[in-house]
Design a protein around this motif. Sequence first.
Motif, PDB file in Angstrom:
ATOM      1  N   TYR A   1       0.782  -1.237   0.000  1.00 14.46           N
ATOM      2  CA  TYR A   1       0.000   0.000   0.000  1.00 14.46           C
ATOM      3  C   TYR A   1       0.817   1.291   0.000  1.00 14.46           C
ATOM      4  O   TYR A   1       0.311   2.352   0.343  1.00 14.46           O
ATOM      5  N   LEU A   2       2.056   1.222  -0.422  1.00 12.32           N
ATOM      6  CA  LEU A   2       2.935   2.383  -0.344  1.00 12.32           C
ATOM      7  C   LEU A   2       2.488   3.539  -1.231  1.00 12.32           C
ATOM      8  O   LEU A   2       2.891   4.677  -1.009  1.00 12.32           O
ATOM      9  N   LEU A   3       1.660   3.254  -2.225  1.00  8.80           N
ATOM     10  CA  LEU A   3       1.275   4.282  -3.184  1.00  8.80           C
ATOM     11  C   LEU A   3      -0.186   4.723  -3.052  1.00  8.80           C
ATOM     12  O   LEU A   3      -0.643   5.553  -3.852  1.00  8.80           O
ATOM     13  N   LEU A   4      -0.900   4.203  -2.071  1.00  4.38           N
ATOM     14  CA  LEU A   4      -2.315   4.563  -1.955  1.00  4.38           C
ATOM     15  C   LEU A   4      -2.470   6.067  -1.703  1.00  4.38           C
ATOM     16  O   LEU A   4      -1.765   6.642  -0.871  1.00  4.38           O
ATOM     17  N   PRO A   5      -3.414   6.714  -2.392  1.00  4.11           N
ATOM     18  CA  PRO A   5      -3.614   8.157  -2.237  1.00  4.11           C
ATOM     19  C   PRO A   5      -4.498   8.490  -1.039  1.00  4.11           C
ATOM     20  O   PRO A   5      -5.528   9.158  -1.165  1.00  4.11           O
ATOM     21  N   GLU A   6      -4.088   8.006   0.132  1.00  4.48           N
ATOM     22  CA  GLU A   6      -4.807   8.255   1.379  1.00  4.48           C
ATOM     23  C   GLU A   6      -3.823   8.882   2.360  1.00  4.48           C
ATOM     24  O   GLU A   6      -2.651   8.486   2.403  1.00  4.48           O
TER      25      GLU A   6
ATOM     26  N   ALA B   1       8.280   9.787   3.241  1.00  7.55           N
ATOM     27  CA  ALA B   1       9.604   9.480   3.794  1.00  7.55           C
ATOM     28  C   ALA B   1      10.483   8.700   2.823  1.00  7.55           C
ATOM     29  O   ALA B   1      11.670   8.502   3.080  1.00  7.55           O
ATOM     30  N   MET B   2       9.907   8.241   1.705  1.00  3.97           N
ATOM     31  CA  MET B   2      10.650   7.436   0.737  1.00  3.97           C
ATOM     32  C   MET B   2      11.150   8.309  -0.401  1.00  3.97           C
ATOM     33  O   MET B   2      10.418   9.148  -0.921  1.00  3.97           O
ATOM     34  N   THR B   3      12.379   8.084  -0.801  1.00  3.93           N
ATOM     35  CA  THR B   3      12.941   8.846  -1.908  1.00  3.93           C
ATOM     36  C   THR B   3      12.321   8.418  -3.235  1.00  3.93           C
ATOM     37  O   THR B   3      12.004   9.246  -4.084  1.00  3.93           O
ATOM     38  N   GLU B   4      12.170   7.112  -3.430  1.00  2.27           N
ATOM     39  CA  GLU B   4      11.479   6.578  -4.599  1.00  2.27           C
ATOM     40  C   GLU B   4      10.655   5.368  -4.181  1.00  2.27           C
ATOM     41  O   GLU B   4      10.962   4.712  -3.179  1.00  2.27           O
ATOM     42  N   VAL B   5       9.621   5.080  -4.992  1.00  2.00           N
ATOM     43  CA  VAL B   5       8.863   3.842  -4.846  1.00  2.00           C
ATOM     44  C   VAL B   5       8.826   3.159  -6.214  1.00  2.00           C
ATOM     45  O   VAL B   5       8.452   3.777  -7.216  1.00  2.00           O
ATOM     46  N   TRP B   6       9.239   1.896  -6.245  1.00  2.00           N
ATOM     47  CA  TRP B   6       9.184   1.090  -7.454  1.00  2.00           C
ATOM     48  C   TRP B   6       7.967   0.175  -7.367  1.00  2.00           C
ATOM     49  O   TRP B   6       7.684  -0.403  -6.307  1.00  2.00           O
TER      50      TRP B   6
ATOM     51  N   ALA C   1       3.870   5.472  -9.070  1.00  2.00           N
ATOM     52  CA  ALA C   1       5.227   4.956  -8.834  1.00  2.00           C
ATOM     53  C   ALA C   1       6.265   5.761  -9.608  1.00  2.00           C
ATOM     54  O   ALA C   1       5.981   6.328 -10.671  1.00  2.00           O
ATOM     55  N   ASP C   2       7.493   5.798  -9.076  1.00  2.00           N
ATOM     56  CA  ASP C   2       8.602   6.447  -9.767  1.00  2.00           C
ATOM     57  C   ASP C   2       9.146   5.576 -10.892  1.00  2.00           C
ATOM     58  O   ASP C   2       9.583   6.085 -11.928  1.00  2.00           O
TER      59      ASP C   2
END
Length: 212
Positions: free
Chosen positions: A129-134, A143-148, A197-198
């Motif tokens: 769920y790192l990319l959920l728009p909530e 806190a993350m520089t990038e998310v793959w 995602a990046d």
Amino acid sequence: MVGTALDLVGERRRVVLGIAGVPGAGKSTLADAVVAGVAAARGDDWVAHVPMDGYHLADVQLERLNALSRKGAPDTFDAAGYAHLLRRLVDEPDSWVYAPGFERTLEQPIAAAMVVPPSARLVVTEGNYLLLPEPRWQAARAAMTEVWYVTGDDDLRRSRLVERHVTFGKSPDAAAAWVEQTDEVNALRVSAAADRADRVVVNGPEGWSFAS
């Protein structure tokens, strides 16, 4: 892929790399591969792996919330606690930061099961769920520089999920039902946020590759 992760750190004191994807996509496998590759290049203490799974709510809390049958859904995690951990990792790089793990046999979180040492320059974290728009998940993303985002063959992914559930105690029929009624419901929410995602990583028959 390891080189891309190293470039992400550059001269920074510490960065957090997130790996997202639907259940069974291969997030943990990719995270392990990146960590192993970075460790081979820079040393074991230079990189750490802190999965989101340690922030599963324990069954006693899920029972209180009448949510045990939905275990693994976004609201069955302590998203605020996870975000706080990631922020500490970035803001307190000279501290030993303890993090919870997740025991698959018990299907329960274990407090302070892992620790990130001050020597770690790259921390890899992974979860659905790192990319959920909530807001509660966006705090972690900040806190993350990038998310793959990991993607691959859906039929293979579902079969791996069924095998995983069987391995940890479900009957084949119960495992198939859980995948259909729970994992795939969660997968729809995760895939809907993939465009945030990046980078996209393809889990293909010849290994990992970035999507062009």
